[in-house]
Design an enzyme around this catalytic site. Structure first.
Site, mmCIF file in Angstrom:
data_model
loop_
_atom_site.group_PDB
_atom_site.id
_atom_site.type_symbol
_atom_site.label_atom_id
_atom_site.label_comp_id
_atom_site.label_asym_id
_atom_site.label_seq_id
_atom_site.Cartn_x
_atom_site.Cartn_y
_atom_site.Cartn_z
ATOM 1 N N SER A 128 32.424 -15.463 -3.236
ATOM 2 C CA SER A 128 32.833 -14.747 -2.042
ATOM 3 C C SER A 128 33.102 -13.271 -2.368
ATOM 4 O O SER A 128 32.210 -12.580 -2.855
ATOM 5 C CB SER A 128 34.055 -15.446 -1.422
ATOM 6 O OG SER A 128 34.319 -14.975 -0.122
ATOM 7 N N ASP A 282 26.249 -21.551 4.645
ATOM 8 C CA ASP A 282 27.317 -20.553 4.766
ATOM 9 C C ASP A 282 27.117 -19.795 6.076
ATOM 10 O O ASP A 282 26.036 -19.268 6.344
ATOM 11 C CB ASP A 282 27.259 -19.594 3.570
ATOM 12 C CG ASP A 282 28.510 -18.757 3.407
ATOM 13 O OD1 ASP A 282 29.118 -18.374 4.424
ATOM 14 O OD2 ASP A 282 28.871 -18.449 2.252
ATOM 15 N N HIS A 311 30.607 -22.025 3.386
ATOM 16 C CA HIS A 311 31.123 -21.037 2.444
ATOM 17 C C HIS A 311 31.889 -21.716 1.313
ATOM 18 O O HIS A 311 31.878 -21.256 0.173
ATOM 19 C CB HIS A 311 32.037 -20.056 3.182
ATOM 20 C CG HIS A 311 32.399 -18.831 2.396
ATOM 21 N ND1 HIS A 311 31.458 -17.942 1.918
ATOM 22 C CD2 HIS A 311 33.621 -18.340 1.993
ATOM 23 C CE1 HIS A 311 32.065 -16.962 1.268
ATOM 24 N NE2 HIS A 311 33.363 -17.188 1.299
#
Length: 339
Positions: A128, A282, A311
């Site tokens: 991330s 995602d 995600h």
């Protein structure tokens, strides 16, 4: 305290402000070898601290402390490194200055070079916002970084990603009627709505449709929403979250004097072997964004994480996803930079 502090002193930020007495919290795993070339840098993601990275570190894993010296620097704003919650006035709470990904990586470079005398990094890896930092390392220090492996992370905050983060920010600001003069009134209880806003983005539609939360010990959707999303966000300081949201919304590896916003040029400057691992489902750091980026990086390979965990395929929760990430990292580390 299971981490160390690297004092940065008074630092000039990209914003033009000076943050006095800044510091970087970090933890190391393993031993630096004599050549100082067994180094892996593994920055933290939004809201995470070094302990959240430890699922990917261990004996027999790609990030094996018996083989590598692994440095996990904490993102500024996360409550351990310099943050609104631990900085004295006049830069405390809502007055904390704007910090960029570029700032973070510059400070991490100081840690790596000044503290440890390291000149080569075998790998920079991250999930991330940690992935954005991996990209930034590759473009800020192309001659130093041999490999990068961002997973569920993009090289800049694309417009849709910005909007998702803006929705999280709005959920928090609504608690004070969007009145910036009242930011000091925010408390961790106000983070409940932020968790709710994020609940629709962290995992995929298929995750919810198939009820995978039941395998995590939650009997109902309401229990999962409260027990994971609300609970995790309400543990965070709201001013730290606002600081990290700003960092995330303005992330762009080309937004610095070296590239002056030329994103393609910044991507093309990355000389590291790059293993880019988007989550196939995602919803806001999308695989399509990574496809666009990988095409512009000279030595990039795209290895999607085929998963309905969205995600959170990169969050260290689902065993199959974890195995895929670790296998890809092992293959990447086995490649020589001139291959």
């Amino acid at each position: 305290m299971d981490y160390e502090i690297f004092d940065l002193g008074d630092v000039a930020l990209q914003s033009g402000e000076t943050l006095p007495g800044a510091f970087l919290a970090y933890k190391t795993y393993g031993t630096l070898n004599e050549k100082r070339d067994n180094v892996i840098v593994y920055p933290t993601a939004f809201g995470d601290q070094h302990v959240q990275n430890e699922w990917l570190i261990g004996s027999g894993l790609a990030l094996d402390p018996q083989r590598y010296f692994i440095i996990v620097p904490n993102l500024l704003g996360n409550g351990l490194s310099s943050s609104p919650s631990n900085t004295p006035a006049p830069f405390d709470r809502a007055n904390f200055p704007q910090v960029t990904i570029y700032d973070n990586v510059q400070f991490q470079h100081r840690l790596v070079t000044e503290k440890f005398g390291i000149e080569k990094i075998a790998l920079v890896v991250g999930w991330s916002m940690g992935g954005i930092q991996a990209f930034q390392w590759g473009t800020s220090y192309p001659g130093m970084v041999e490999r990068i492996a961002p997973f569920a992370g993009v090289a800049k905050t694309w417009p849709h990603t910005f909007v998702v983060l803006d929705g999280m920010k709005a959920a928090l600001l609504a608690a004070v009627g969007f009145d910036s003069s009242r930011l000091g009134e925010l408390t961790s209880a106000d983070m409940r709505a932020v968790g709710r806003a994020y609940a629709g983005w962290g995992v995929s539609q298929a995750f919810y449709r198939e009820g995978l939360y039941r395998g995590m010990g939650f009997e109902s959707l309401a229990d999962f929403t409260a027990g994971v999303w609300e609970d995790s966000f309400m543990k965070m300081d709201p001013h730290n979250v606002l600081a990290m949201l700003w960092t995330g919304q303005h992330a762009d590896i080309s937004a610095n004097p070296a590239y002056n916003g030329d994103f393609d040029k910044a991507l093309g400057s990355i000389q590291a072997l790059a293993c880019i691992m988007p989550g196939s489902t995602d919803l806001f750091c999308t695989a399509d964004d990574n496809v666009h980026e990988a095409k512009r990086i000279p030595h990039a390979a795209l290895h999607p994480i085929e998963s309905i965990w969205g995600h959170f395929a990169g969050r260290g929760i689902n065993g199959a996803d974890n195995q895929l990430i670790d296998d890809n990292l092992k293959r990447l580390l086995a490649l020589r930079p001139n291959d």
